[in-house]
Enzyme design. Structure first.
Site, PDB file in Angstrom:
ATOM      1  N   ARG A   1       0.721  -1.252   0.104  1.00 47.59           N
ATOM      2  CA  ARG A   1      -0.022   0.091  -0.001  1.00 47.59           C
ATOM      3  C   ARG A   1       0.928   1.194   0.003  1.00 47.59           C
ATOM      4  NH1 ARG A   1      -4.152  -1.543   4.953  1.00 47.59           N
ATOM      5  NH2 ARG A   1      -1.845  -2.371   5.712  1.00 47.59           N
TER       6      ARG A   1
ATOM      7  N   ARG B   1      11.164   6.089   2.794  1.00 46.50           N
ATOM      8  CA  ARG B   1      11.278   7.699   2.909  1.00 46.50           C
ATOM      9  C   ARG B   1      12.151   8.247   4.093  1.00 46.50           C
ATOM     10  NH1 ARG B   1       5.302   9.252   2.699  1.00 46.50           N
ATOM     11  NH2 ARG B   1       6.262  11.677   3.043  1.00 46.50           N
TER      12      ARG B   1
ATOM     13  N   ASP C   1       1.891   5.327  -0.197  1.00 48.47           N
ATOM     14  CA  ASP C   1       1.169   6.579   0.583  1.00 48.47           C
ATOM     15  C   ASP C   1       0.815   7.579  -0.502  1.00 48.47           C
ATOM     16  OD1 ASP C   1       1.278   5.671   3.077  1.00 48.47           O
ATOM     17  OD2 ASP C   1       3.361   6.523   3.308  1.00 48.47           O
TER      18      ASP C   1
END
Length: 245
Positions: free
Chosen positions: A50, A195, A52
């Site tokens: 999934r 990230r 973002d």
């Protein structure tokens, strides 16, 4: 009931992430609407990872079950005909009923792109970082990530799991002109992990912290103010690996 595996490319800039959220535009929501439109029935579309809001994909993989029995090519064309322009189904194939895009996956491959200057053309697809970047430092830091580690330090606090162990099989920085690219492959990823790794490595390479800080974050995992999260628009899900049947 037929189980279809689809490989998806999307520009994440116009989506509030993958997962369906009431009142928000999401990748999963658009694909589920498309499946319902071509089949006349609702289906749950399960993805490998999934993403973002703002994160892109060249090789996201998902699966859905449906009664339609048209053949792979016709299903692919039907979906692309009704999907918006920022989502494209690249491949479609019928697979066994036990295939699950998330739980059958062996590894995920992510790429993060940085442009070491301002650029109007690249602003939606790169992290624009017009400051000092030390490539040699980045390479040393990325080498520390290899192997199995507890990545709790680099996970969004609200989504930390019972096990934060991930096994990284590739972690590498490259540079071409003003473009810096980070490649990472692992068996699994925590929420926000790539990230957070990228942002922290970049800040250390720019001299905001010492390299020993990164080593300590891996050795003594805990979320810290020393972890910096890079923006989503430079991140791409490139590929998902499965066992070859």
């Amino acid at each position: 009931m037929h189980n279809y595996k689809i490989t998806i490319e999307y520009d994440g800039g116009g989506f509030n992430g993958w997962q369906v959220q009431p009142g928000l535009r999401t990748v999963q929501g658009e694909i589920e609407k498309a499946v319902e439109e071509i089949s006349g029935r609702k289906s749950n579309v399960i993805c490998a990872g999934r993403t973002d809001a703002g994160v892109h994909a060249f090789g996201q993989v998902a699966n859905f079950k449906s009664r339609i029995d048209w053949g792979d090519e016709r299903v692919l064309k039907a979906l692309n005909r009704v999907l918006p322009d920022d989502i494209v189904i690249l491949e479609c194939e019928e697979v066994g009923s036990d295939f699950n895009a998330r739980y059958s996956a062996l590894a995920r491959h992510y790429e993060y792109r940085i442009y070491n200057a301002r650029s109007s053309i690249r602003r939606n697809f790169y992290w624009q970082y017009p400051a000092r970047i030390n490539l040699a430092c980045l390479k040393r830091l990325s080498a520390m990530i290899m192997g199995e580690h507890d990545f709790k330090s680099f996970c969004v606090r609200k989504s930390q799991k019972e096990s934060n162990l991930c096994t990284v099989t590739k972690s590498h920085w490259t540079k071409r002109d003003k473009e810096y690219t980070f490649q990472i492959i692992a068996n699994r990823f925590l929420h926000g992990m790539v990230r957070s790794l990228v942002g922290t490595m970049i800040k250390i390479s720019a001299g905001f912290s010492e390299e020993e800080v990164f080593e300590e974050l891996l050795a003594k995992p805990k979320r810290s103010e020393k972890v910096f999260t890079a923006p989503p628009n430079g991140l791409y899900l490139m590929e998902v690996a499965y066992e070859i049947e």
